[in-house]
Structures are given as structure tokens and as C-alpha cells.
Design a protein around this motif. Structure first.
Motif, PDB file in Angstrom:
ATOM      1  N   UNK A  76       0.828  -1.206   0.000  1.00  0.00           N
ATOM      2  CA  UNK A  76       0.000   0.000   0.000  1.00  0.00           C
ATOM      3  C   UNK A  76       0.865   1.259   0.000  1.00  0.00           C
ATOM      4  N   UNK A  77       1.906   1.279   0.833  1.00  0.00           N
ATOM      5  CA  UNK A  77       2.799   2.441   0.889  1.00  0.00           C
ATOM      6  C   UNK A  77       3.618   2.571  -0.393  1.00  0.00           C
ATOM      7  N   UNK A  83       2.176   7.011  -6.590  1.00  0.00           N
ATOM      8  CA  UNK A  83       1.071   7.944  -6.838  1.00  0.00           C
ATOM      9  C   UNK A  83       1.276   9.301  -6.171  1.00  0.00           C
ATOM     10  N   UNK A  84       2.435   9.488  -5.519  1.00  0.00           N
ATOM     11  CA  UNK A  84       2.737  10.726  -4.796  1.00  0.00           C
ATOM     12  C   UNK A  84       1.652  11.050  -3.776  1.00  0.00           C
ATOM     13  N   UNK A  86       0.748  10.561   0.439  1.00  0.00           N
ATOM     14  CA  UNK A  86       1.418  10.329   1.722  1.00  0.00           C
ATOM     15  C   UNK A  86       1.149   8.915   2.219  1.00  0.00           C
ATOM     16  N   UNK A  87       2.173   8.212   2.710  1.00  0.00           N
ATOM     17  CA  UNK A  87       1.987   6.847   3.214  1.00  0.00           C
ATOM     18  C   UNK A  87       1.268   6.853   4.548  1.00  0.00           C
ATOM     19  N   UNK A  88       0.599   5.745   4.829  1.00  0.00           N
ATOM     20  CA  UNK A  88      -0.099   5.593   6.115  1.00  0.00           C
ATOM     21  C   UNK A  88       0.374   4.371   6.880  1.00  0.00           C
ATOM     22  N   UNK A  89       1.293   3.607   6.300  1.00  0.00           N
ATOM     23  CA  UNK A  89       1.768   2.381   6.916  1.00  0.00           C
ATOM     24  C   UNK A  89       3.186   2.483   7.436  1.00  0.00           C
ATOM     25  N   UNK A  90       3.996   1.454   7.220  1.00  0.00           N
ATOM     26  CA  UNK A  90       5.351   1.422   7.808  1.00  0.00           C
ATOM     27  C   UNK A  90       6.296   2.491   7.266  1.00  0.00           C
ATOM     28  N   UNK A  91       6.004   3.081   6.118  1.00  0.00           N
ATOM     29  CA  UNK A  91       6.872   4.120   5.558  1.00  0.00           C
ATOM     30  C   UNK A  91       6.440   5.527   5.969  1.00  0.00           C
ATOM     31  N   UNK A  92       5.448   5.622   6.796  1.00  0.00           N
ATOM     32  CA  UNK A  92       4.955   6.932   7.230  1.00  0.00           C
ATOM     33  C   UNK A  92       6.051   7.686   7.985  1.00  0.00           C
ATOM     34  N   UNK A  93       6.242   8.958   7.631  1.00  0.00           N
ATOM     35  CA  UNK A  93       7.240   9.783   8.288  1.00  0.00           C
ATOM     36  C   UNK A  93       8.628   9.699   7.687  1.00  0.00           C
ATOM     37  N   UNK A  94       8.793   8.858   6.677  1.00  0.00           N
ATOM     38  CA  UNK A  94      10.099   8.719   6.031  1.00  0.00           C
ATOM     39  C   UNK A  94      10.097   9.455   4.694  1.00  0.00           C
ATOM     40  N   UNK A  95      11.193  10.149   4.364  1.00  0.00           N
ATOM     41  CA  UNK A  95      11.264  10.787   3.048  1.00  0.00           C
ATOM     42  C   UNK A  95      11.481   9.745   1.954  1.00  0.00           C
ATOM     43  N   UNK A  96      10.853   9.943   0.836  1.00  0.00           N
ATOM     44  CA  UNK A  96      11.055   9.050  -0.297  1.00  0.00           C
ATOM     45  C   UNK A  96      12.298   9.461  -1.069  1.00  0.00           C
ATOM     46  N   UNK A  97      13.309   8.626  -1.171  1.00  0.00           N
ATOM     47  CA  UNK A  97      14.590   9.041  -1.761  1.00  0.00           C
ATOM     48  C   UNK A  97      14.469   9.640  -3.155  1.00  0.00           C
ATOM     49  N   UNK A  98      13.696   9.016  -4.038  1.00  0.00           N
ATOM     50  CA  UNK A  98      13.589   9.515  -5.403  1.00  0.00           C
ATOM     51  C   UNK A  98      12.948  10.879  -5.482  1.00  0.00           C
ATOM     52  N   UNK A 333       8.706  13.393  -8.494  1.00  0.00           N
ATOM     53  CA  UNK A 333       9.131  12.951  -9.825  1.00  0.00           C
ATOM     54  C   UNK A 333       8.067  12.025 -10.391  1.00  0.00           C
ATOM     55  N   UNK A 334       6.927  12.603 -10.743  1.00  0.00           N
ATOM     56  CA  UNK A 334       5.794  11.798 -11.199  1.00  0.00           C
ATOM     57  C   UNK A 334       5.318  12.257 -12.573  1.00  0.00           C
ATOM     58  N   UNK A 335       4.179  11.743 -12.987  1.00  0.00           N
ATOM     59  CA  UNK A 335       3.641  12.081 -14.293  1.00  0.00           C
ATOM     60  C   UNK A 335       3.268  13.536 -14.431  1.00  0.00           C
ATOM     61  N   UNK A 336       2.847  14.165 -13.345  1.00  0.00           N
ATOM     62  CA  UNK A 336       2.485  15.576 -13.395  1.00  0.00           C
ATOM     63  C   UNK A 336       3.718  16.437 -13.662  1.00  0.00           C
ATOM     64  N   UNK A 337       4.848  16.055 -13.081  1.00  0.00           N
ATOM     65  CA  UNK A 337       6.090  16.770 -13.357  1.00  0.00           C
ATOM     66  C   UNK A 337       6.461  16.637 -14.832  1.00  0.00           C
ATOM     67  N   UNK A 338       6.255  15.465 -15.380  1.00  0.00           N
ATOM     68  CA  UNK A 338       6.531  15.257 -16.801  1.00  0.00           C
ATOM     69  C   UNK A 338       5.625  16.120 -17.669  1.00  0.00           C
TER      70      UNK A 338
END
Length: 532
Positions: A76-77, A83-84, A86-98, A333-338
Motif C-alpha cells: 500500500x505504501x 502515486x505521490x 502520503x503513506x499511512x503504513x510502515x513508511x509513514x514519516x520517512x522521506x522518499x529518496x527519489x 518525480x511523477x507524471x504531473x512533473x513530466x
């Protein structure tokens, strides 16, 4: 003889007795020693062999290990990352490297627009004796604005107010103290603004917009305003114009933020700063150049650009940096940026080519300055709609970005006679206004579904301004944009007039006639751009 014999008989017997008693005595002595040694031996044994430890308590049960995240939560995260959201599971609060890395690069690109892009662009357009002055102004503003941003500027723009008990002015100014001195701005994302990039990355990205905006004003007053006066004016102007405008358009509870504020009073859209950056700087530049008056000798002596080579190099840097400006405003870095990357490219290229064609039609030649002006105009006009319009709409916007600013930079400027040195008003003021209006005309909710989100757009009424089948906006959105445009113009012009007059009274705006004639490089900075 007998006695002698008797003695001989007695001695052996005595010896036997002594020996017998000695053996008995020895046995008794040995027994006594043995009895005496028993307690000593017991004591030694007690020292060498520790007493048995008391029975240990039953060991406590070990703490349960943290549960491993379920594959469903991780999936899910991961989907949220793509999909850009915000995560709600185990990755919540972590920055996404990409996404985080993408936004850091975009921040560097936006700074690259000012240093050295804008500095070279403006530097090439002024006369040789003033080339360093505009570069010093750009660099000085970068330093000053950064300090202001650190102390209170970021908080004034992006400081969220509490949901309950927010002040009446919450839609105009952010919470002044929430992020003062960048307090609590760290590596974790602030999901009110970004799903995956760090809060600190977002703050630095937005700082680069704040740096370039007052630097744009420099183009209108180039060659005739004191360095100290520019610094003083821009310091006050940032507080009176830029910070509140940025909050109204992009702040979490901004009054114009139709995309992310369900309580927006005038819901509108501005993807990357058509109103915040270009309109505020452009309209302010017009008023300030009127307050200053014309350059000495304007219209009487030649004031041609001293280096179109520098101008061309600066234009290229601006174009490249503008991808960070527009594509980066997707904040991932998603489709909207493109999409924003594509529309930015099309509008800039079409505007540059169209400006050249117009020059060919009316002047018979295509100039490098015209091509550069067209490219920048296209970039300006597409900015507010870069992430909201289709490719075909971007092409139309590119054509209009050449026609309308060209008319203002040549016909209107000549007729009215104001000295907008480097056409800041004609390109940024007029172009930003045009872009804000065209964004309302060409916005498409199929390009950017955030325009009709149930969470915000439905609540503030903007969802009803779009046809969900065709994706097109109704005239209601254009009406709102006209209101925002008027408010922006009034705020920028009135504030500039007041600030300019105050600075003029306190320290003066212009250098002496002798200083202006000799050039600002040597008189204001003690050095020349070209020592040869």
C-alpha cells in the motif's frame, strides 16, 4: 659381673620402652594435629569453594519483537509512493529518496536561474559600465532573502494555523512563529505540502522562488538605483507583498489556494508562480521605474546592450533552470512533473520562434535579443498553467506569449514613454497576468485530477467549475482569476508606491548624476566588469 650383666640387660629394655612410648606419643601427637587441622581445612574449603548461590528467580519472558509490517501494508505504501500520496503504513514519516532527490535538484535549478542565469541575462542587457551592478544586486538579494526566509519568511508563508481558533487573517499570512528560524523543519515530510520530499527540502525549494522574485525587479530600474536603496526596498517589499501573496496562493490555508484548501474564499490555481512571482515583480517594477524616472540621456543617447552573448547564455540558463521552476512544482518525480516539463518546453520554444517571426514581419530581421525575449516570455506565461494544461493548449499559450508581450515591450512602452530598462514589466508583469488568465481558460481536470478532488476542490466549490466529462473549466474559474489578478495588481502597485516613497525620503533612491554618468560599477562597488 652380674651387675655389669644386669646393666647390659636393663639398657635394652629401657630402649624398647622409650621407643614404644615414642611411637605412642607420636601417634597421639599426630592425632592431635589431625584434630586441630580439621577446622582449618574446613575454613580453607569454605574460602576456595563459594557457597551455593540462592535459587534464581524465574527469568522474565522476553519482550515481544515488533511485528513485521505486513506485505499488504508495504504494498500500500509502495503504491502511495508511485502515486505521490502520503503513506499511512510502515513508511509513514520517512522521506522518499527519489522524490526527495528530485526536489533537491529542482531547488538547485531554480537558484541556477538567478545565479548566474538572471545575473548574466540582465548583465548582458545593460551598458558595460553597469554590468557588475546588476550582478551585485542579484547576489546581494540572494543573501538577504535567505536570511529573512530563515528568521521568519518561511513561517510567514507556510506556517499552518490551527484548525480551531485560527485568526481572521489566517488566509493572508501564515503563522509567524511556527517555523521561525526553521524550527522543526527537518528530514521528515510535512504532509500538508509534500507527501515524500523532506520538509527541509521543500523549505529550500520555496526559498529559491523567494530569491528570484525581487531580483526580477532589478531589470526595470537597472543602471539608476543605489545598491543600498534596492536592498532596503526589497526587504520591506518581501514582507508587504511577496510573503503574503505566496501564502494566499500556496499556503495550506491560503485564501486563493483552490487546490489544497477546502476553505479557500476565492478558489483559483497557480501551478508555479504566475501571480506570486511574475505579476508581483512585474507590476512592482513598473511603479518603481516610474518613481525613479528615466535614465539620464534616455531617448537621447544610445543605450544598447553591451553583450548579447551574455544575454544569450543567461537565457539558456534561465530556460534550463525553469524546468526546476515548473516541473519541480509537482513536488514529486511523477507524471504531473513530466506534463509540466512538456508544456514548459512547448510554450518557450513556440514563443521564441513566434517572436522572431513577428520581428521578421515588422523589422525585416530576426534578432538574438528578440529570440531571447520570446523564450523568456513563453516561460513566464506558461508558468501558472504548466501542470494544468494540455500540450496543444501550451502551443496556443506560446503564440500568445509572443504576441501580447511584444506589443507591450514595443508599442505600449514607446507610446507611454516609461523607462522599463530591461522590459521587466512588459514580459513578467504583462506575461504573468496573461498567464494567470489563460490558465483559467485552458485548465483541464483530466490533466490534473487535483482540480476536482473531493477532499478540497469539492468543499471550496472549485470542483463545480469543471465539466468532469470534457475536463474543461467554466467561466466561473476565469471570474475568480480576474479577481485574483486585480487583487495582485492593487497589492503590488500600492505597496511599491508606499515603500518606494519611504525609502526615497530616508536614504534616497538614485545616485548622483555624476555617479550615474560614470557607471555604478566603479562608484558603488569599486570595481569594473572588464579590466583589460
Amino acid at each position: 659381673m652380674e651387675a655389669r650383666g644386669q646393666r647390659r640387660t636393663i639398657r635394652p629394655n629401657l630402649t624398647i620402652m622409650i621407643r614404644t612410648h615414642f611411637r605412642k606419643l607420636s601417634a597421639v601427637l599426630a592425632a592431635a594435629i589431625a584434630l586441630a587441622a580439621i577446622p582449618l581445612a574446613n575454613s580453607a574449603y569454605a574460602q576456595e569453594t563459594p557457597a551455593p548461590a540462592p535459587a534464581a528467580e524465574a527469568p522474565a519472558e522476553p519482550a515481544a519483537a515488533p511485528a513485521e509490517p505486513s506485505p499488504a501494508d508495504v504494498a500500500k505504501d509502495t503504491l502511495a509512493y508511485f502515486n505521490n500520496v502520503a503513506p499511512t503504513g510502515p513508511l509513514s514519516g520517512l522521506p522518499g529518496p527519489g522524490h526527495n532527490g528530485f526536489l533537491m535538484v529542482c531547488a538547485a535549478l531554480v537558484l541556477f536561474m538567478t545565479l548566474p542565469g538572471l545575473a548574466l541575462f540582465y548583465g548582458g542587457l545593460v551598458r558595460q559600465k553597469n554590468v557588475l551592478s546588476v550582478m551585485a544586486q542579484c547576489l546581494g538579494l540572494a543573501g538577504m532573502v535567505t536570511i529573512m526566509w530563515y528568521i521568519f519568511g518561511y513561517s510567514m508563508v507556510f506556517g499552518e494555523h490551527p484548525a480551531e481558533g485560527a485568526p481572521s487573517w489566517a488566509g493572508i499570512f501564515g503563522d509567524f512563529g511556527k517555523y521561525a528560524f526553521l524550527k522543526d523543519v527537518g528530514g521528515a515530510p510535512n504532509t500538508n505540502y509534500t507527501a515524500w520530499p523532506s520538509h527541509s527540502t521543500f523549505a529550500m525549494y520555496q526559498l529559491m522562488f523567494a530569491i528570484i522574485t525581487p531580483a526580477l525587479i532589478v531589470g526595470a530600474i537597472a543602471e539608476r538605483m543605489k545598491f543600498a536603496a534596492i536592498m532596503a526596498f526589497c526587504a520591506i517589499w518581501m514582507v508587504a507583498v511577496y510573503f503574503p501573496m505566496a501564502h494566499m496562493v500556496w499556503g495550506f490555508d491560503g485564501v486563493f489556494n483552490g487546490v489544497w484548501n477546502g476553505g479557500a474564499k476565492i478558489p483559483s490555481i497557480d501551478f508555479a508562480g504566475g501571480t506570486v512571482v511574475h505579476m508581483t515583480s512585474g507590476w512592482s517594477a513598473l511603479i518603481l521605474c516610474l518613481l525613479l524616472g528615466k535614465r539620464r540621456g534616455f531617448g537621447k543617447v544610445p543605450m544598447q546592450p553591451h553583450s548579447l552573448v551574455l544575454c544569450m547564455v543567461g537565457t539558456g540558463m534561465l530556460w534550463v533552470g525553469w524546468y526546476g521552476f515548473n516541473a519541480g512544482s509537482a513536488l514529486a518525480a511523477d507524471g504531473l512533473a513530466s506534463q509540466a516539463f512538456m508544456t514548459t518546453t512547448l510554450a518557450a520554444a513556440v514563443a521564441a520562434f513566434s517572436w522572431g517571426l513577428i520581428e521578421r514581419l515588422f523589422k525585416g530581421k530576426v534578432s538574438v535579443l528578440g529570440l531571447c525575449s520570446g523564450a523568456v516570455a513563453g516561460l513566464v506565461v506558461i508558468t501558472p498553467g504548466a501542470g494544468f494544461v494540455t500540450a496543444s493548449s501550451a502551443v496556443i499559450i506560446g503564440v500568445l506569449a509572443a504576441v501580447v508581450p511584444y506589443f507591450f515591450c514595443t508599442v505600449v512602452k514607446s507610446k507611454l514613454g516609461y523607462d522599463d530598462s530591461l522590459d521587466t514589466f512588459g514580459i513578467h508583469g504583462v506575461g504573468g497576468t496573461l498567464g494567470a488568465l489563460l490558465t483559467a481558460v485552458f485548465a483541464d481536470c483530466k490533466v490534473n485530477p487535483n482540480l476536482v478532488s473531493d477532499a478540497y476542490a469539492k468543499v471550496n466549490g472549485m470542483q463545480a467549475m469543471f465539466n468532469l466529462e470534457t475536463g474543461k473549466a467554466s467561466s466561473a474559474l476565469l471570474v475568480n482569476h480576474v479577481k485574483v489578478v486585480v487583487i495582485t495588481i492593487v497589492l503590488s502597485t500600492v505597496a511599491t508606491a508606499v515603500i518606494g516613497l519611504v525609502v526615497k525620503l530616508v536614504i534616497g533612491l538614485r545616485p548622483t548624476e555624476e555617479v550615474e554618468e560614470s557607471g555604478l560599477d566603479l562608484s558603488e562597488h569599486g570595481e569594473g566588469g572588464y579590466e583589460h
